[in-house]
Every structure is written in C-alpha cells, then in structure tokens.
Write a protein that holds these residues in place. Structure first.
Motif, PDB file in Angstrom:
ATOM      1  N   CYS A   1      47.275  38.462  35.156  1.00  0.00           N
ATOM      2  CA  CYS A   1      46.365  37.712  36.030  1.00  0.00           C
ATOM      3  C   CYS A   1      45.032  38.465  36.059  1.00  0.00           C
ATOM      4  CB  CYS A   1      47.003  37.520  37.413  1.00  0.00           C
ATOM      5  SG  CYS A   1      46.334  36.083  38.287  1.00  0.00           S
ATOM      6  N   CYS A   2      44.407  38.543  37.225  1.00  0.00           N
ATOM      7  CA  CYS A   2      43.040  39.063  37.266  1.00  0.00           C
ATOM      8  C   CYS A   2      42.922  40.471  36.680  1.00  0.00           C
ATOM      9  CB  CYS A   2      42.538  39.046  38.697  1.00  0.00           C
ATOM     10  SG  CYS A   2      42.440  37.342  39.305  1.00  0.00           S
TER      11      CYS A   2
ATOM     12  N   TYR B   1      44.618  36.265  49.602  1.00  0.00           N
ATOM     13  CA  TYR B   1      45.229  37.598  49.591  1.00  0.00           C
ATOM     14  C   TYR B   1      45.665  38.042  50.990  1.00  0.00           C
ATOM     15  CZ  TYR B   1      43.529  37.634  44.870  1.00  0.00           C
ATOM     16  OH  TYR B   1      43.300  37.302  43.570  1.00  0.00           O
TER      17      TYR B   1
ATOM     18  N   CYS C   1      49.156  37.843  40.202  1.00  0.00           N
ATOM     19  CA  CYS C   1      48.061  38.526  40.901  1.00  0.00           C
ATOM     20  C   CYS C   1      48.536  39.561  41.923  1.00  0.00           C
ATOM     21  CB  CYS C   1      47.091  37.520  41.530  1.00  0.00           C
ATOM     22  SG  CYS C   1      45.374  38.100  41.315  1.00  0.00           S
TER      23      CYS C   1
HETATM   24 ZN   LIG Z   1      44.618  36.745  39.725  1.00  0.00          ZN
END
Ligand SMILES: [Zn+2]
Length: 349
Positions: free
Chosen positions: A320-321, A154, A251
């Motif tokens: 995604c997450c 990230y 994400c």
């Molecule tokens: Zn993710």
C-alpha cells in the motif's frame, strides 16, 4: 469478468489456482503518482489525476503489471461523487470519472496483454493455449474517512452523528456505478471500523451487487483495527457476507501483519489478503508520510516478511502507501520464481 452463475467463493479459488496458488496485488498507487511528479495535496488525493493526468495513472498501472502484479486497483480510492461535486462537477461528470478509473485500468491490462502476446502462446498438439496470466481489475472504494480528507481513515473516528445509514447513503451510488463499470471486483480498502464494514456488507446485499468484493481493514497496533474495534468482529462481518471473496489488511505497518493474519483466521476460511504500507505514518496536517523509527521498513525487509505471511496462510500479497513497483517485483519473485529466496528469508520482528 463478473461471476455470473459462478459462486463468489469459487471466483477467487479459480483465480488463485490459475495464478499458481497466490496472487500479487499492486503497490501504492498514489505513492507512485507522486513519485512521477503529481501533486496530490488535494481533497481528491489520487483521484485528482483522473481529471489532470489519466495517462499517468495508466502508466503506473502498467508499471505494476510489468513488476508482476496480477491484481491492479483503480484510482477511485478517494473518487467520490460528493468530492467531485464539491469541485464543481455535475453528478453525471462525477459518475463518468468513476467509470473512467476502471477504463484506465482495463486499458493498461489490454496494453500489457498485447505486449506479452508475442511469447504467450504454447502449442499442445494443434491447439494453441494462452499462457497469459489472469489479471483482475479491482475497483477501489476508500472509506468515508478518506473522503473527509482529514486522516480519519487512520482513526476510524467519525463522531456520533455518523450512523450506519449515513455511511450506506454516502457509498451507495458510487458502489452501484463501480459495480457496473466492467471491474472484476470491488476492493473496499482501509476500512477503519466495524460500522463501515457493516454498511458495505448491507449495501452489497441490498443492491444485489453482481461482482465480488474484498474487505481490507487497517490497524495501528496489530490487535484491533484503527478505531479500536476488534479485528475478529470486523472480519466476521466480511465472513458472513457471501459477496466477499477475500478478507485482509492494508495500509498497516508490516510488523503488525503476522498477528492480524492469525486473528482473521480465527473467524474465516476465506482467502486472506495482505498489502501493508512501508511502516511510515501519515500526518494529516502536513498531508505527508513521515518516517517512523518503530515501524518503518526498507523494501528488502518488507519483502522478507512475505514468506512468513504465506506460511501463516495468506494468499494475496501486495503493497500500500509508500511501496513501489520495486516492492512488487520483490514480492513476485519470492512467490513465483526464486524458491531459494523464500527458504532463506526469516521473519523479522
Ligand atoms: Zn495506503
């Protein structure tokens, strides 16, 4: 399903045509494993379940297929040979766990097809035509930062000592193993910088990888990828690589996606894929997702963006997450079933 003699570009256009013009990617795998009780506070993150609970991974794949996904991504995101070796496994054991991640997804697809078989045949004259929708298994490859397990996927900041060559050597064997595993494609996910995109593109070329791939980047400002590298430059690398059959973003908070699609379109005509997170932020210290008032969205709001992303020109959509089968069910119904849902939904920003 490799593309064999078929051109990589027609692999995706054929698949999209058979799927009704759009494809539904699954939602967060790790998220769903955790929701079912797995403790992923571990350097291997979701790949820990390849060792401890493969049946749970299969169940989560099945839940996503039942929710309408027609692409499922394997539990290999944070499964690396180096990570397994650090856990005391041999190289052979590590490679066989990578293969296992693909087998589990293929098993889920077979179970899903079996369950659907009853109602899945049509008769055209005397010919029996399968109505089964096509389902692809995408072998996930997380970035070098994911292996470091310090949240650097990230930040995209790997420091000066990590070179193009470092990244290529880090990923080489895993990519070779996954390419021969029976997966339909390789999903390079959460790519945080240009250097890693270049490393993947060169690896695909050098190793003569026989299955197609997608490149998916992440962003935290809607303008650049997380490292600060230009999204256009990153997407251009994907565009120049003939094995890459789709380019996009994962994400990343939903509210940034619209602008990112427009940027990607400036440099490629390849299909665009979008599978954002819920807009929460990952805290690498706590190894937890934390609510963010500026970017967090509820499931309904997430799904309400999909019509707009489709108008923007994206073709593959998932989560995604912190997204779940519920999110995927919503996306699937926007795309396929309820045309009224699409027209009444507004882009919210
Ligand atoms: Zn993710």
């Amino acid at each position: 399903m490799g593309y064999g003699s078929v051109e990589p570009s027609s692999f995706m256009s054929d698949f999209l045509r058979k799927s009704g013009g759009y494809a539904v990617i699954d939602g967060g795998l790790a998220t769903e494993l955790e929701r079912h009780g797995a403790n992923l506070n571990d350097p291997l993150w979701s790949a820990k379940c390849l060792l401890s609970s493969p049946q749970l991974i299969r169940r989560v794949h099945l839940d996503y297929l039942d929710a309408g996904a027609n692409i499922i991504t394997t539990a290999s995101y944070q499964a690396t040979i180096q990570g397994f070796e650090a856990r005391g496994l041999s190289r052979e054991e590590a490679e066989s766990l990578l293969r296992r991640s693909v087998e589990i997804a293929c098993e889920a697809r077979n179970i899903h097809y079996d369950r659907c078989t009853k109602d899945s045949w049509d008769f055209m004259g005397s010919e029996r035509i399968s109505k089964q929708r096509p389902i692809l298994v995408a072998a996930s490859v997380g970035s070098y930062g994911a292996y470091l397990a310090d949240g650097s996927e990230y930040s995209g900041n790997y420091g000066d000592t990590v070179t193009l060559q470092t990244l290529k050597e880090f990923h080489r064997r895993r990519v070779q193993v996954l390419a021969e595993s029976g997966a339909d494609l390789i999903a390079f996910e959460t790519i945080p910088n240009k250097l890693e995109a270049k490393a993947y593109a060169e690896l695909l070329e050098e190793e003569g990888i026989k299955i197609p791939a997608w490149f998916s980047f992440n962003s935290k400002d809607g303008i650049n990828v997380v490292s600060g590298d230009s999204v256009e430059e990153c997407a251009s690398i994907a565009d120049s690589c003939k094995q890459v059959i789709a380019v996009g973003i994962n994400c990343t908070p939903p509210r940034f996606i619209h602008g990112l699609i427009l940027s990607i379109q400036k440099v490629t005509t390849k299909p665009i894929l979008i599978y954002p997170n819920s807009g929460e932020t990952y805290d690498p210290e706590r190894k937890e997702w934390v609510q963010s008032t500026s970017t967090g969205v509820a499931d309904e709001d997430f799904v309400s963006y999909v019509g707009k992303w489709r108008e923007d020109g994206a073709s593959l959509f998932g989560g995604c997450c912190r997204t779940t089968p519920n999110t995927i069910r919503g996306i699937s119904s926007v795309l396929y079933n309820k045309s009224s849902a699409v027209t009444t939904l507004q882009f919210q920003d």
